[in-house]
Design a protein around this motif. Structure first.
Motif, PDB file in Angstrom:
ATOM      1  N   MET A   7       0.819  -1.174   0.000  1.00 45.83           N
ATOM      2  CA  MET A   7       0.000   0.000   0.000  1.00 45.83           C
ATOM      3  C   MET A   7       0.877   1.258   0.000  1.00 45.83           C
ATOM      4  SD  MET A   7      -3.255   0.636   2.365  1.00 45.83           S
ATOM      5  CE  MET A   7      -2.993   1.987   3.449  1.00 45.83           C
ATOM      6  N   LEU A   8       1.982   1.203   0.707  1.00 44.87           N
ATOM      7  CA  LEU A   8       2.894   2.347   0.745  1.00 44.87           C
ATOM      8  C   LEU A   8       3.407   2.672  -0.662  1.00 44.87           C
ATOM      9  CD1 LEU A   8       4.671   4.403   2.315  1.00 44.87           C
ATOM     10  CD2 LEU A   8       6.362   2.576   2.508  1.00 44.87           C
ATOM     11  N   PHE A   9       3.841   1.661  -1.387  1.00 43.29           N
ATOM     12  CA  PHE A   9       4.354   1.891  -2.740  1.00 43.29           C
ATOM     13  C   PHE A   9       3.254   2.404  -3.665  1.00 43.29           C
ATOM     14  CE2 PHE A   9       7.835  -1.102  -1.519  1.00 43.29           C
ATOM     15  CZ  PHE A   9       8.893  -0.239  -1.751  1.00 43.29           C
ATOM     16  N   ASP A  10       2.056   1.874  -3.570  1.00 42.72           N
ATOM     17  CA  ASP A  10       0.952   2.333  -4.419  1.00 42.72           C
ATOM     18  C   ASP A  10       0.687   3.815  -4.169  1.00 42.72           C
ATOM     19  OD1 ASP A  10      -1.079   2.192  -6.316  1.00 42.72           O
ATOM     20  OD2 ASP A  10      -2.560   1.475  -4.876  1.00 42.72           O
ATOM     21  N   GLU A  11       0.670   4.214  -2.920  1.00 46.67           N
ATOM     22  CA  GLU A  11       0.415   5.610  -2.568  1.00 46.67           C
ATOM     23  C   GLU A  11       1.519   6.529  -3.094  1.00 46.67           C
ATOM     24  OE1 GLU A  11      -1.514   8.909  -0.945  1.00 46.67           O
ATOM     25  OE2 GLU A  11      -2.264   6.863  -1.149  1.00 46.67           O
ATOM     26  N   VAL A  12       2.757   6.195  -2.809  1.00 48.61           N
ATOM     27  CA  VAL A  12       3.877   7.074  -3.177  1.00 48.61           C
ATOM     28  C   VAL A  12       4.099   7.101  -4.684  1.00 48.61           C
ATOM     29  CG1 VAL A  12       6.367   7.417  -2.945  1.00 48.61           C
ATOM     30  CG2 VAL A  12       4.987   6.901  -0.944  1.00 48.61           C
ATOM     31  N   LEU A  13       4.136   5.939  -5.311  1.00 44.28           N
ATOM     32  CA  LEU A  13       4.351   5.909  -6.763  1.00 44.28           C
ATOM     33  C   LEU A  13       3.177   6.538  -7.500  1.00 44.28           C
ATOM     34  CD1 LEU A  13       5.962   2.365  -7.231  1.00 44.28           C
ATOM     35  CD2 LEU A  13       7.095   4.572  -6.918  1.00 44.28           C
ATOM     36  N   GLY A  14       1.967   6.325  -6.998  1.00 45.46           N
ATOM     37  CA  GLY A  14       0.786   6.945  -7.611  1.00 45.46           C
ATOM     38  C   GLY A  14       0.824   8.455  -7.523  1.00 45.46           C
ATOM     39  N   ARG A  15       1.211   8.967  -6.375  1.00 48.62           N
ATOM     40  CA  ARG A  15       1.331  10.429  -6.241  1.00 48.62           C
ATOM     41  C   ARG A  15       2.405  10.980  -7.183  1.00 48.62           C
ATOM     42  NH1 ARG A  15      -0.733  13.174  -1.463  1.00 48.62           N
ATOM     43  NH2 ARG A  15      -1.991  11.696  -0.283  1.00 48.62           N
ATOM     44  N   LEU A  16       3.495  10.260  -7.304  1.00 52.59           N
ATOM     45  CA  LEU A  16       4.559  10.681  -8.206  1.00 52.59           C
ATOM     46  C   LEU A  16       4.075  10.679  -9.659  1.00 52.59           C
ATOM     47  CD1 LEU A  16       7.524  11.475  -8.575  1.00 52.59           C
ATOM     48  CD2 LEU A  16       8.078   9.042  -8.635  1.00 52.59           C
ATOM     49  N   ALA A  17       3.344   9.649 -10.046  1.00 49.00           N
ATOM     50  CA  ALA A  17       2.834   9.549 -11.420  1.00 49.00           C
ATOM     51  C   ALA A  17       1.829  10.655 -11.735  1.00 49.00           C
ATOM     52  CB  ALA A  17       2.190   8.180 -11.642  1.00 49.00           C
ATOM     53  N   ASN A  18       1.202  11.206 -10.698  1.00 50.40           N
ATOM     54  CA  ASN A  18       0.203  12.258 -10.890  1.00 50.40           C
ATOM     55  C   ASN A  18       0.734  13.657 -10.591  1.00 50.40           C
ATOM     56  OD1 ASN A  18      -2.197  10.777 -11.685  1.00 50.40           O
ATOM     57  ND2 ASN A  18      -2.124   9.857  -9.663  1.00 50.40           N
ATOM     58  N   SER A  19       2.016  13.785 -10.328  1.00 56.59           N
ATOM     59  CA  SER A  19       2.589  15.078  -9.941  1.00 56.59           C
ATOM     60  C   SER A  19       2.922  15.952 -11.141  1.00 56.59           C
ATOM     61  CB  SER A  19       3.847  14.842  -9.101  1.00 56.59           C
ATOM     62  OG  SER A  19       4.855  14.248  -9.892  1.00 56.59           O
ATOM     63  N   SER A  20       3.311  17.157 -10.863  1.00 57.45           N
ATOM     64  CA  SER A  20       3.806  18.120 -11.859  1.00 57.45           C
ATOM     65  C   SER A  20       2.779  18.455 -12.935  1.00 57.45           C
ATOM     66  CB  SER A  20       5.098  17.612 -12.506  1.00 57.45           C
ATOM     67  OG  SER A  20       6.091  17.446 -11.523  1.00 57.45           O
ATOM     68  N   GLY A  21       1.510  18.550 -12.553  1.00 59.30           N
ATOM     69  CA  GLY A  21       0.473  18.974 -13.483  1.00 59.30           C
ATOM     70  C   GLY A  21       0.050  17.932 -14.507  1.00 59.30           C
ATOM     71  N   ARG A  22       0.438  16.690 -14.321  1.00 55.66           N
ATOM     72  CA  ARG A  22       0.038  15.632 -15.259  1.00 55.66           C
ATOM     73  C   ARG A  22      -1.435  15.300 -15.066  1.00 55.66           C
ATOM     74  NH1 ARG A  22       4.962  13.917 -13.156  1.00 55.66           N
ATOM     75  NH2 ARG A  22       6.605  13.742 -14.696  1.00 55.66           N
ATOM     76  N   ASN A  23      -2.073  14.793 -16.128  1.00 55.68           N
ATOM     77  CA  ASN A  23      -3.442  14.309 -16.018  1.00 55.68           C
ATOM     78  C   ASN A  23      -3.486  13.155 -15.034  1.00 55.68           C
ATOM     79  OD1 ASN A  23      -4.178  16.118 -17.982  1.00 55.68           O
ATOM     80  ND2 ASN A  23      -4.223  14.623 -19.629  1.00 55.68           N
ATOM     81  N   VAL A  24      -4.636  12.972 -14.409  1.00 57.06           N
ATOM     82  CA  VAL A  24      -4.791  11.918 -13.405  1.00 57.06           C
ATOM     83  C   VAL A  24      -4.575  10.546 -14.034  1.00 57.06           C
ATOM     84  CG1 VAL A  24      -6.432  10.815 -11.842  1.00 57.06           C
ATOM     85  CG2 VAL A  24      -6.364  13.295 -12.030  1.00 57.06           C
ATOM     86  N   ALA A  25      -3.807   9.710 -13.338  1.00 57.42           N
ATOM     87  CA  ALA A  25      -3.540   8.339 -13.777  1.00 57.42           C
ATOM     88  C   ALA A  25      -3.985   7.383 -12.678  1.00 57.42           C
ATOM     89  CB  ALA A  25      -2.062   8.147 -14.078  1.00 57.42           C
ATOM     90  N   ARG A  26      -4.307   6.167 -13.063  1.00 56.12           N
ATOM     91  CA  ARG A  26      -4.695   5.116 -12.116  1.00 56.12           C
ATOM     92  C   ARG A  26      -3.682   3.982 -12.193  1.00 56.12           C
ATOM     93  NH1 ARG A  26      -7.599   8.552 -10.156  1.00 56.12           N
ATOM     94  NH2 ARG A  26      -9.843   8.647 -10.424  1.00 56.12           N
ATOM     95  N   THR A  27      -3.591   3.232 -11.104  1.00 57.91           N
ATOM     96  CA  THR A  27      -2.676   2.103 -11.035  1.00 57.91           C
ATOM     97  C   THR A  27      -3.151   0.975 -11.938  1.00 57.91           C
ATOM     98  OG1 THR A  27      -2.248   2.651  -8.716  1.00 57.91           O
ATOM     99  CG2 THR A  27      -1.563   0.453  -9.478  1.00 57.91           C
ATOM    100  N   ALA A  28      -2.283   0.543 -12.841  1.00 57.58           N
ATOM    101  CA  ALA A  28      -2.570  -0.640 -13.654  1.00 57.58           C
ATOM    102  C   ALA A  28      -1.998  -1.871 -12.962  1.00 57.58           C
ATOM    103  CB  ALA A  28      -1.982  -0.493 -15.056  1.00 57.58           C
ATOM    104  N   TYR A  29      -0.773  -1.771 -12.473  1.00 60.23           N
ATOM    105  CA  TYR A  29      -0.194  -2.852 -11.676  1.00 60.23           C
ATOM    106  C   TYR A  29       0.961  -2.314 -10.832  1.00 60.23           C
ATOM    107  CZ  TYR A  29       4.065  -3.394 -14.508  1.00 60.23           C
ATOM    108  OH  TYR A  29       5.255  -3.184 -15.126  1.00 60.23           O
ATOM    109  N   ILE A  30       1.224  -3.027  -9.757  1.00 61.46           N
ATOM    110  CA  ILE A  30       2.415  -2.782  -8.930  1.00 61.46           C
ATOM    111  C   ILE A  30       2.984  -4.144  -8.570  1.00 61.46           C
ATOM    112  CG2 ILE A  30       3.246  -2.082  -6.672  1.00 61.46           C
ATOM    113  CD1 ILE A  30       1.782   0.375  -6.843  1.00 61.46           C
ATOM    114  N   HIS A  31       4.276  -4.282  -8.746  1.00 62.57           N
ATOM    115  CA  HIS A  31       4.971  -5.512  -8.363  1.00 62.57           C
ATOM    116  C   HIS A  31       5.953  -5.154  -7.257  1.00 62.57           C
ATOM    117  CE1 HIS A  31       6.747  -9.483  -8.797  1.00 62.57           C
ATOM    118  NE2 HIS A  31       7.896  -8.867  -8.571  1.00 62.57           N
ATOM    119  N   VAL A  32       5.837  -5.841  -6.120  1.00 59.59           N
ATOM    120  CA  VAL A  32       6.701  -5.573  -4.963  1.00 59.59           C
ATOM    121  C   VAL A  32       7.558  -6.799  -4.691  1.00 59.59           C
ATOM    122  CG1 VAL A  32       6.772  -4.980  -2.513  1.00 59.59           C
ATOM    123  CG2 VAL A  32       4.976  -4.023  -3.965  1.00 59.59           C
ATOM    124  N   ASN A  33       8.840  -6.563  -4.505  1.00 61.46           N
ATOM    125  CA  ASN A  33       9.785  -7.604  -4.083  1.00 61.46           C
ATOM    126  C   ASN A  33      10.159  -7.340  -2.635  1.00 61.46           C
ATOM    127  OD1 ASN A  33      10.284  -8.891  -6.710  1.00 61.46           O
ATOM    128  ND2 ASN A  33      11.175  -6.902  -7.235  1.00 61.46           N
TER     129      ASN A  33
END
Length: 80
Positions: free
Chosen positions: A1-27
């Motif tokens: 959940m931590l990675f989804d939150e942080v990576l998702g916020r990063l993917a949506n930063s800097s004025g980019r259009n809203v994006a949704r999570t397609a997949y996350i792989h955690v090791n």
């Protein structure tokens, strides 16, 4: 959940259009200590059209306790 939150916020930063999570792989590399300060590093690796690729890692000092990579897809106009 931590990675989804942080990576998702990063993917949506800097004025980019809203994006949704397609997949996350955690090791999970090592046991993650509880009650200890950890460091999280995240990068937006690349964008290909509507796709945004991000990665991150969680560190205990110099030890990587887990890492993740994710794909986030920008919504088309009108998508909720």
């Amino acid at each position: 959940m931590l990675f989804d939150e942080v990576l998702g916020r990063l993917a949506n930063s800097s004025g980019r259009n809203v994006a949704r999570t397609a997949y996350i792989h955690v090791n999970y590399r090592h046991i993650t200590p509880v009650g200890k300060q950890l460091r999280l590093e995240a990068t937006l690796d690349r964008e290909e059209g509507r796709k945004r690729y991000a990665s991150g890692r969680l560190l205990d000092g110099n030890v990587v306790v887990s890492d993740a990579e994710g794909l986030f897809v920008a919504l088309r106009p009108g998508q909720p």
